[in-house]
Structure formats: C-alpha cells, structure tokens
Motif scaffolding. Structure first.
Motif, PDB file in Angstrom:
ATOM      1  N   GLN A   1       0.719  -0.732  -0.136  1.00 48.64           N
ATOM      2  CA  GLN A   1       0.053   0.121  -0.489  1.00 48.64           C
ATOM      3  C   GLN A   1       0.804   0.903  -0.165  1.00 48.64           C
ATOM      4  O   GLN A   1       2.062   1.305   0.665  1.00 48.64           O
ATOM      5  N   SER A   2       0.356   2.302  -0.758  1.00 45.37           N
ATOM      6  CA  SER A   2       1.347   3.405  -0.610  1.00 45.37           C
ATOM      7  C   SER A   2       0.446   4.645  -0.447  1.00 45.37           C
ATOM      8  O   SER A   2      -0.673   4.438  -0.354  1.00 45.37           O
TER       9      SER A   2
ATOM     10  N   ASN B   1      -4.152   3.540  -5.551  1.00 44.29           N
ATOM     11  CA  ASN B   1      -4.681   5.538  -5.815  1.00 44.29           C
ATOM     12  C   ASN B   1      -2.533   5.338  -6.410  1.00 44.29           C
ATOM     13  O   ASN B   1      -1.859   5.791  -6.740  1.00 44.29           O
ATOM     14  N   ARG B   2      -1.741   4.106  -7.011  1.00 40.73           N
ATOM     15  CA  ARG B   2      -0.996   4.091  -7.630  1.00 40.73           C
ATOM     16  C   ARG B   2      -0.519   2.769  -8.646  1.00 40.73           C
ATOM     17  O   ARG B   2      -1.059   1.875  -8.310  1.00 40.73           O
ATOM     18  N   VAL B   3       0.146   3.508  -9.754  1.00 44.67           N
ATOM     19  CA  VAL B   3       0.554   3.007 -11.547  1.00 44.67           C
ATOM     20  C   VAL B   3       2.388   2.556 -11.062  1.00 44.67           C
ATOM     21  O   VAL B   3       2.261   3.410 -11.656  1.00 44.67           O
TER      22      VAL B   3
ATOM     23  N   TYR C   1      -4.661   5.037   1.775  1.00 46.48           N
ATOM     24  CA  TYR C   1      -2.969   4.764   1.571  1.00 46.48           C
ATOM     25  C   TYR C   1      -4.200   3.469   1.314  1.00 46.48           C
ATOM     26  O   TYR C   1      -4.950   2.575   1.945  1.00 46.48           O
ATOM     27  N   GLU C   2      -3.734   2.778  -0.592  1.00 51.00           N
ATOM     28  CA  GLU C   2      -4.648   2.178  -1.066  1.00 51.00           C
ATOM     29  C   GLU C   2      -3.128   1.703  -1.472  1.00 51.00           C
ATOM     30  O   GLU C   2      -2.320   1.521  -1.674  1.00 51.00           O
ATOM     31  N   ASN C   3      -4.420   0.458  -2.590  1.00 46.69           N
ATOM     32  CA  ASN C   3      -3.539  -0.512  -2.656  1.00 46.69           C
ATOM     33  C   ASN C   3      -2.162  -0.110  -4.854  1.00 46.69           C
ATOM     34  O   ASN C   3      -2.532   1.190  -5.202  1.00 46.69           O
ATOM     35  N   VAL C   4      -0.799  -0.593  -4.786  1.00 47.53           N
ATOM     36  CA  VAL C   4      -0.384  -0.669  -5.883  1.00 47.53           C
ATOM     37  C   VAL C   4       0.228  -0.954  -7.330  1.00 47.53           C
ATOM     38  O   VAL C   4      -0.151  -2.332  -6.663  1.00 47.53           O
ATOM     39  N   VAL C   5      -1.190  -1.376  -8.314  1.00 48.19           N
ATOM     40  CA  VAL C   5      -0.764  -2.110  -9.414  1.00 48.19           C
ATOM     41  C   VAL C   5       0.516  -1.566  -9.605  1.00 48.19           C
ATOM     42  O   VAL C   5       0.565  -0.305 -10.587  1.00 48.19           O
ATOM     43  N   ALA C   6       1.539  -2.971 -10.793  1.00 49.35           N
ATOM     44  CA  ALA C   6       1.902  -3.549 -11.647  1.00 49.35           C
ATOM     45  C   ALA C   6       1.312  -3.345 -12.719  1.00 49.35           C
ATOM     46  O   ALA C   6       0.654  -4.183 -13.177  1.00 49.35           O
TER      47      ALA C   6
END
Length: 508
Positions: free
Chosen positions: A438-439, A491-493, A449-454
C-alpha cells in the motif's frame, strides 16, 4: 511427407531454425544428437545445429557423421560446421577473442549453391568462442568476414555446406534466403506443407484415430486449446465434449465472451461456474507454488466431476504444442523447473483416458496460421497468452474475491486501452499485477493509503525470451489516470521495465 531433420546439439537457436524452415512451407523435426530417428526416404536433408559446447571439450556432443555425409544434403551451422571440420581433418581452435555479434560476408564464391543470391557485405550473426583455423581435406572456402577467414565452406563434389554464423536469427539479413537455398534448391523440398494441408491431413488422421469415440477437452479460451478443439470437432463433430471452467480468476467478462465465441464456432461447450470452489481452495494461501497446486487440483476435481457426467468417454483432448514435446526430449533433458507450468497439466491416471494432441507438431505461430485457415475469429487467434492459474498468480499474496475484482478492473482498462490505441497486436503478452503493497496518496483533500498495481507488457517471438514493451509515455500516463480514477482501492500505478532473462514474464 517430405522432411528436413534438424539434429540438436543444445543451441538456444535450434527451435528458431525449425521455425524458419516451417516458414518456407517445409516440414521439419528436431531430434537430439543422441536420439536420431531412422533415416527414411522422406528425409530430404539434415541441418546440424549450434551448441553451447566446444568441439574441443572432452565429452562434448558428437555423432558419426559418415552415416549422413555424401548420402544426404547436409548443412552445418556454427558448432555443426566446426564438428564437420574437426571430424574430417580440419583444425578448430580457441579464438583470440569471442566472435559474437554482427559481421559482414566478403570473398563470396559466386557459384556456391548455398550462397546463391546473397550480396557481398551481407550481414550475418556470429556467436562462438572457437574458430576453424584449417579447413578439412576436400573443403573449399566460400565466404569470409572481417575477423573470420573460414566463415563458410563446402566439400567438393558433394552437397555438404558449413557456415560459422547463424542464418536463422533476424540479425542475419539474408539468412532466410540461405535456408531457402538449402531446403528448396539443394534438398529439393516442394514447399507443400501449408496450414491448409495440415488441416486436411490432421482431420483425416483424427477421423481414423478416433472413429466414433467420445473426446472430452478442457478449454481455456487460449489459441492452442481453441484450435485443437476445432480440429477435433471437424473430425468427430458432436462427439467432442468441451468444458470451460470459470475458476474466478479469469479476466473481466471473459467467461461469457469466450463461451459466446465458442458457440459461434459450433463447438459443443459446457460452461461451469466453479468460482466458489477455487476461492475456498485458495483461502489463506500466499506461496506461489501452493496457489498453483491448489488451482491445479481444484481444476482436476471440477473437470473430473463434469467428465463423469458424460457416458463412455475414451479420449482426453489437449492443446500440447511442439515446444512442449521438444522440451521433454531435449539434449539436456527437461529444463530445470523455475516454477510449475502456467497451464494445468494432464489429468490423473484414475481417469483412464487416452490422450489426443492434434497440435503436437506445431509451433505457436503455426497454430495461429492453422486457426486462421479454419476461419477462427481474430480475437481468439491473436489473444495474448494467459497463464492457466490466471489472476491467481498476478495477485501477490493471498487471494480474495475483492482483490480479484480490483485486478479485473485494472486489467480491463489496460488491455482495452492497448486495443483502442492499436498496440495490442504488437505485444506478445500484457497484464496487470496487484502488489501486496500500500502507498500514500492524495485524492481531493483526503489522504489515502491504498493498493499499488504494476503493468506488464512484453514483446517476444515465442515467450522463451522477451523484452519489455516500449509503450508511449502518453499512453501509460492516460491508462494510469484511468485506473486511479475508476478503480476504487488503487492509488498508484507502476510499469515493469524488466526483460526475460533475467526476469520472467509473470511475477510468480
């Protein structure tokens, strides 16, 4: 059927030689140097592959070349050329420096059959640490490069040709022409091995093999199982029973879309919703191998239940392709297991089914050509490879229905974006990975404060090696904004710029 025999000494490029020969509509097979088949009248010529070994090493691959030389056209490539030199009185020595990379042919003998139509200064690809310093008795030099005097030679009065470079790789700009000169002009192959001829002969063989027997087959939505099913269907019609299992780890809306596609092809397909069984089996598991095994076992259990509802089934249809067969009998034996195979393997012995594999002699590009010749729609033919465990190995950590829903939505935006921008067909494989990270982020005036996906996209010819796809920054920015704005919980890619090797295409 006319055939070229490729004798494999372990080169990473051996499969590429076979694919280039197949592109010429000539059938060929790869066999290890220590498991050579009977030489029948169908074999019109032999190609000796390269090797990671040195002909000077004790215990390096070798065989009795007298059984072929002068009897059939012979082409030695790199190690194959050095082995011919060493075995017949030439001299192979360690190079002063490793000869690797691009080079240019010069001093070409004008009347050489192998080099017919090859221009001076033609670029070739070198990849060896040894070099032929003295030609064998009866040999004639036919080409050199700036640093390699004996780059190509032939034996006087016979159809034996040797080259110290690799014509099968795209870096050798006229390599395909050289292979055509050998296979068509020198060996006399008639180029009749087309997708249409494959379909005709395979359907006839399946009819003879299966008769009125019933076949059951698990479909994945991928090109291999789809083309295999269509071939079997052409042979036995409604006696093919296809089962498509929704394991809860497919792409968004994929279960419904693929079922609809199969019905449009006239296949006898039953869709099975088994999401809850898979989620229950995966509950609490985080180790990638444990997840794979749970998914594989559950698939077998579901498939077994469904297969037992069909009376008197005798055969299991599978979409096995040629690289799988080659791997199992390769020079070095099966490769070291990096991870369990992405696709669910065979069923347990207790099912007592015989196996039918109509694609076992085709490479992936050949499978696509065969499917296209049978009228299969492009969205099935050009579908990216997708792992058997599905999103189960693209969610790092434990699997929950909520995480699957998040990743399905992220993946859908990414894949649809590639299609909308005309990028999808230039990519070998693409997808999204949900990270156990989470970031901190800011949305509106709120801290998140949520998940990161690649995101992962690669270009490749066969999946054995792959380069990260250099997608336009504008596209990546647009997709990232869409994902963050539309998928609650992200909230982050980030974008994966690792190539294979050293990384793998999938993360788990």
């Amino acid at each position: 059927m006319q055939e070229i025999l490729i004798i494999d000494f372990g080169s990473q490029y051996t499969q590429l030689i076979a694919r280039r020969v197949r592109e010429l509509n000539v059938y060929c097979e790869i066999h290890p140097f220590n498991k050579i088949p009977e030489i029948t009248e169908n074999i019109k010529g032999i190609i000796l592959s390269g090797s990671p070994s040195s002909v000077m090493e004790e215990g390096s691959p070798t065989l009795d070349l007298n059984q072929f030389r002068g009897k059939l056209p012979l082409l030695g490539v790199c190690f194959g050329a050095q082995l011919l030199a060493k075995e017949f009185g030439g001299l192979v020595e360690k190079s002063d420096s490793r000869e690797y990379g691009r080079a240019h042919l010069n001093s070409l003998v004008p009347n050489d059959k192998l080099l017919k139509g090859i221009p001076a200064k033609s670029q070739v690809w070198m990849s060896h640490g040894d070099t032929i310093t003295r030609l064998p008795e009866g040999a004639i030099l036919t080409a050199s490069t700036e640093s390699v005097r004996n780059a190509a030679y032939t034996f006087e009065g016979e159809e034996t040709y040797c080259i110290q470079f690799h014509p099968e790789v795209t870096h050798s700009t006229d390599g395909k022409k050289m292979l055509e000169n050998f296979v068509v002009d020198i060996c006399g192959c008639d180029q009749s091995y087309t997708p249409e001829s494959f379909v005709e002969s395979t359907v006839a063989e399946l009819k003879a093999q299966l008769g009125q027997d019933k076949v059951v087959m698990g479909l994945s939505g991928g090109v291999d199982s789809s083309v295999a099913a269509l071939l079997i269907h052409k042979a036995i019609g409604e006696n093919l029973y296809c089962i498509f299992v929704d394991n809860g780890l497919l792409r968004k809306n994929e279960f419904e879309q693929v079922l609809e596609s199969y019905k449009g092809l006239g296949l006898n397909v039953k869709g099975v919703d088994a999401k809850d069984r898979f989620y229950a089996a995966l509950k609490g598991l985080t180790d990638p191998e444990a997840k794979r095994k749970a998914i594989g076992k559950t698939f077998i259990d579901v498939f077994d239940d469904e297969a037992h509802l069909i009376q008197d089934v005798k055969w299991l249809g599978q979409g096995t392709i040629y690289p799988d067969i080659i791997e199992s009998v390769s020079v070095k034996g099966p490769s070291v297991t990096i991870k369990s195979h992405h696709n669910v393997g065979g069923l347990p012995d207790y099912m007592k089914l015989k196996v039918v594999e109509p694609l076992k002699l085709l490479f992936k590009d050949g499978v696509r050509q065969v499917g296209r010749s049978m009228g299969m729609p492009d969205h099935l033919i050009n579908r990216h490879p997708f792992p058997g465990p599905g999103l189960g190995i693209r969610i790092l950590g434990d699997i929950t229905p909520e995480k699957v829903a998040i990743l399905q939505n992220v993946d859908h935006i990414f894949i649809q974006g590639l299609k909308d921008k005309g990028l999808y067909d230039s990519i070998w494989q693409a997808g999204a990975i949900l990270l156990p990270v989470q970031s901190v982020g800011v949305m509106g005036d709120e801290r998140t404060y949520e998940n990161v996906v690649a995101l992962r996209a690669v270009t490749s010819v066969d999946g054995m090696t792959a380069d990260w796809a250099h997608l336009p920054y504008e596209f990546l920015g647009e997709v990232s904004n869409q994902i963050i704005n539309k998928v609650k919980g992200v909230n982050r890619v980030v974008y994966d710029i690792s190539s294979k090797p050293p990384a793998t295409i999938e993360w788990e």
